[in-house]
Design a protein around this motif. Structure first.
Motif, PDB file in Angstrom:
ATOM      1  N   GLY A 174      38.718  49.548  43.161  1.00 11.58           N
ATOM      2  CA  GLY A 174      38.760  48.133  42.823  1.00 11.58           C
ATOM      3  C   GLY A 174      38.573  47.211  43.996  1.00 11.58           C
ATOM      4  N   GLN A 175      38.445  47.783  45.204  1.00 12.16           N
ATOM      5  CA  GLN A 175      38.298  46.943  46.394  1.00 12.16           C
ATOM      6  C   GLN A 175      37.020  46.113  46.355  1.00 12.16           C
ATOM      7  N   CYS A 176      36.028  46.560  45.580  1.00 15.63           N
ATOM      8  CA  CYS A 176      34.759  45.820  45.509  1.00 15.63           C
ATOM      9  C   CYS A 176      34.904  44.519  44.726  1.00 15.63           C
ATOM     10  N   GLY A 177      36.015  44.367  43.987  1.00 18.14           N
ATOM     11  CA  GLY A 177      36.261  43.127  43.266  1.00 18.14           C
ATOM     12  C   GLY A 177      35.613  43.034  41.910  1.00 18.14           C
ATOM     13  N   VAL A 178      34.913  44.081  41.478  1.00 15.42           N
ATOM     14  CA  VAL A 178      34.226  44.088  40.191  1.00 15.42           C
ATOM     15  C   VAL A 178      35.033  44.938  39.207  1.00 15.42           C
ATOM     16  N   PRO A 179      35.271  44.469  37.974  1.00 24.05           N
ATOM     17  CA  PRO A 179      35.987  45.308  37.013  1.00 24.05           C
ATOM     18  C   PRO A 179      35.159  46.537  36.650  1.00 24.05           C
ATOM     19  N   GLY A 180      35.840  47.599  36.301  1.00 24.36           N
ATOM     20  CA  GLY A 180      35.158  48.836  35.965  1.00 24.36           C
ATOM     21  C   GLY A 180      35.702  50.001  36.758  1.00 24.36           C
ATOM     22  N   HIS A 181      37.028  49.983  36.999  1.00 26.73           N
ATOM     23  CA  HIS A 181      37.676  51.055  37.745  1.00 26.73           C
ATOM     24  C   HIS A 181      38.811  51.683  36.943  1.00 26.73           C
ATOM     25  N   GLY A 182      38.686  51.628  35.618  1.00 27.32           N
ATOM     26  CA  GLY A 182      39.653  52.280  34.754  1.00 27.32           C
ATOM     27  C   GLY A 182      41.054  51.748  34.959  1.00 27.32           C
ATOM     28  N   VAL A 183      42.001  52.672  35.132  1.00 27.07           N
ATOM     29  CA  VAL A 183      43.406  52.294  35.254  1.00 27.07           C
ATOM     30  C   VAL A 183      43.656  51.378  36.451  1.00 27.07           C
ATOM     31  N   HIS A 184      42.784  51.412  37.447  1.00 28.35           N
ATOM     32  CA  HIS A 184      42.957  50.553  38.621  1.00 28.35           C
ATOM     33  C   HIS A 184      42.706  49.085  38.297  1.00 28.35           C
ATOM     34  N   ASP A 185      42.092  48.800  37.135  1.00 24.32           N
ATOM     35  CA  ASP A 185      41.912  47.412  36.704  1.00 24.32           C
ATOM     36  C   ASP A 185      43.188  46.827  36.109  1.00 24.32           C
ATOM     37  N   ALA A 186      44.174  47.670  35.801  1.00 26.31           N
ATOM     38  CA  ALA A 186      45.354  47.236  35.048  1.00 26.31           C
ATOM     39  C   ALA A 186      46.086  46.093  35.721  1.00 26.31           C
ATOM     40  N   THR A 187      46.547  45.136  34.919  1.00 30.14           N
ATOM     41  CA  THR A 187      47.223  43.954  35.436  1.00 30.14           C
ATOM     42  C   THR A 187      48.174  43.413  34.383  1.00 30.14           C
ATOM     43  N   ALA A 188      49.230  42.740  34.834  1.00 32.69           N
ATOM     44  CA  ALA A 188      50.139  42.037  33.938  1.00 32.69           C
ATOM     45  C   ALA A 188      49.879  40.531  33.957  1.00 32.69           C
ATOM     46  N   ASP A 189      48.868  40.102  34.699  1.00 30.53           N
ATOM     47  CA  ASP A 189      48.513  38.682  34.793  1.00 30.53           C
ATOM     48  C   ASP A 189      47.709  38.299  33.539  1.00 30.53           C
ATOM     49  N   PRO A 190      48.224  37.417  32.688  1.00 34.20           N
ATOM     50  CA  PRO A 190      47.524  37.091  31.432  1.00 34.20           C
ATOM     51  C   PRO A 190      46.089  36.608  31.639  1.00 34.20           C
ATOM     52  N   ALA A 191      45.870  35.791  32.669  1.00 31.85           N
ATOM     53  CA  ALA A 191      44.519  35.287  32.912  1.00 31.85           C
ATOM     54  C   ALA A 191      43.571  36.436  33.234  1.00 31.85           C
ATOM     55  N   ARG A 192      44.041  37.385  34.022  1.00 34.06           N
ATOM     56  CA  ARG A 192      43.213  38.536  34.375  1.00 34.06           C
ATOM     57  C   ARG A 192      42.989  39.433  33.169  1.00 34.06           C
ATOM     58  N   VAL A 193      44.008  39.586  32.322  1.00 30.80           N
ATOM     59  CA  VAL A 193      43.840  40.380  31.099  1.00 30.80           C
ATOM     60  C   VAL A 193      42.737  39.778  30.230  1.00 30.80           C
ATOM     61  N   ARG A 194      42.734  38.451  30.123  1.00 29.21           N
ATOM     62  CA  ARG A 194      41.688  37.791  29.323  1.00 29.21           C
ATOM     63  C   ARG A 194      40.304  38.043  29.928  1.00 29.21           C
ATOM     64  N   GLU A 195      40.219  38.007  31.252  1.00 30.51           N
ATOM     65  CA  GLU A 195      38.935  38.276  31.902  1.00 30.51           C
ATOM     66  C   GLU A 195      38.453  39.704  31.614  1.00 30.51           C
ATOM     67  N   LEU A 196      39.372  40.658  31.664  1.00 31.84           N
ATOM     68  CA  LEU A 196      38.994  42.055  31.419  1.00 31.84           C
ATOM     69  C   LEU A 196      38.504  42.233  29.982  1.00 31.84           C
ATOM     70  N   PHE A 197      39.173  41.595  29.039  1.00 30.74           N
ATOM     71  CA  PHE A 197      38.736  41.731  27.651  1.00 30.74           C
ATOM     72  C   PHE A 197      37.443  40.965  27.391  1.00 30.74           C
ATOM     73  N   ALA A 198      37.228  39.874  28.132  1.00 30.10           N
ATOM     74  CA  ALA A 198      35.949  39.176  28.007  1.00 30.10           C
ATOM     75  C   ALA A 198      34.791  40.041  28.466  1.00 30.10           C
ATOM     76  N   ALA A 199      35.072  40.976  29.349  1.00 32.99           N
ATOM     77  CA  ALA A 199      34.035  41.883  29.864  1.00 32.99           C
ATOM     78  C   ALA A 199      33.924  43.159  29.038  1.00 32.99           C
ATOM     79  N   SER A 200      34.714  43.270  27.967  1.00 30.23           N
ATOM     80  CA  SER A 200      34.702  44.510  27.163  1.00 30.23           C
ATOM     81  C   SER A 200      34.746  44.162  25.676  1.00 30.23           C
ATOM     82  N   PRO A 201      33.655  43.625  25.129  1.00 32.94           N
ATOM     83  CA  PRO A 201      33.665  43.131  23.744  1.00 32.94           C
ATOM     84  C   PRO A 201      33.891  44.210  22.692  1.00 32.94           C
ATOM     85  N   TRP A 202      33.719  45.487  23.034  1.00 32.91           N
ATOM     86  CA  TRP A 202      33.935  46.542  22.051  1.00 32.91           C
ATOM     87  C   TRP A 202      35.275  47.241  22.255  1.00 32.91           C
TER      88      TRP A 202
END
Length: 309
Positions: free
Chosen positions: A57-85
């Protein structure tokens, strides 16, 4: 409602519910979450064309599986915006504040992990604690436990007993409300009914002892099955997978499989069998492990084709 970014696909039929459950887990329970597909795998495509041996996840781009995990609501919304399915969400184990450690008790194919845990408790003199529980799609249970301070519980498959997998540091549990290929995961005992119980010392001691035995016996897979020791150039590749750290299992599996398939001295079928067994022993779910090996085989085939042209 936040929608996927412009140019992305429209949300799938289970996206909104999955995002809502994930946001509840993050905001109300303080759990670090990330989106999953209906196959229970990370819903965001890997940030790297081929698995990276170093980037978590050091590259700053989502797509690192469990390493993307966060409890920050804003970040959770961003992750789901990047995963429509997305159809569900994963909960990262081993992270603050809960330091979650999961017992995955399967009930399928003639194996009963619930009965196996009761037998294990009776045989080793501990009580199965009352704790948060999730009913899985296959009729089994996820028991949520709290790992001891500073402990990094390993991810294992059948190491404690047939039908009992563990999910610890670097692993994840499918969150309640998620939809899997055979049904939905649901709370069977919630936070309002009890707290997450401390893991019995007997369980963590057993895991430590049996993990050490596995490290000393590369051919050992599960509590009772033993494979033949791999020969020649395959043995160090199997050892490379078995000696992985808590966060690099899939990357090591890909690298080892790629090297094996690119070698003229290693039988591809033997490589597949031995590397798959090693990965499952270290806690890699079998289906995604097979996909990683298949991806490595395709990459090796491309390399051979390019070398021949």
């Amino acid at each position: 409602m936040t929608q996927p970014r412009p140019g992305d696909q429209r949300p799938g039929p289970f996206w909104a519910a999955a995002r809502a459950h994930a946001l509840s887990a993050a905001t109300l329970l303080g759990l670090a979450v990330f989106p999953l597909s209906r196959s229970k795998l990370p819903a965001i495509t890997s940030a790297h064309p081929e698995p990276s041996a170093t980037c978590t996840g050091q590259c700053g781009v989502p797509g690192h599986g469990v390493h993307d995990a966060t409890a920050d609501p804003a970040r959770v919304r961003e992750l789901f915006a990047a995963s429509p399915w997305a159809a569900g969400y994963g909960i990262a184990c081993g992270t603050a504040p809960h330091h979650l450690f999961g017992l995955d008790l399967d009930r399928k194919n003639g194996v009963d992990g619930v009965a196996a845990l009761r037998a294990l408790a009776a045989g080793h003199g501990f009580e199965v604690p009352r704790t948060v529980m999730v009913a899985t799609q296959s009729g089994g249970w996820h028991l949520w436990l709290k790992a001891p301070d500073g402990a990094k519980i390993p991810n294992t498959a059948g190491l404690l007993a047939p039908g009992i997998d563990t999910r610890g540091w670097g692993g994840y549990l499918v969150g309640p409300g998620s939809l899997g290929p055979k049904g939905r995961y649901r709370f069977a005992r919630t936070f309002s009914q009890c707290a997450i119980a401390e893991a019995p010392t007997a369980i963590t001691d057993l895991l430590t002892a049996r993990q050490a035995a596995v490290q000393d016996s590369p051919g050992l897979v599960g509590p009772a099955r033993r494979l033949g020791r791999p020969d020649g150039r395959l043995e160090p590749l199997v050892r490379f997978v078995l000696d992985c750290g808590p966060n690099d299992l899939n990357n090591r599996l890909y690298w080892a499989a790629r090297k094996a398939f690119e070698s003229d001295d290693i039988d591809p079928d033997a490589a597949t069998a031995e590397l798959l067994a090693a990965a499952v022993q270290r806690g890699h779910p079998e289906t995604p492990a097979r996909r990683t090996i298949a991806s490595a085989a395709k990459g090796a085939a491309r390399t051979r084709k390019e070398a021949a042209s």
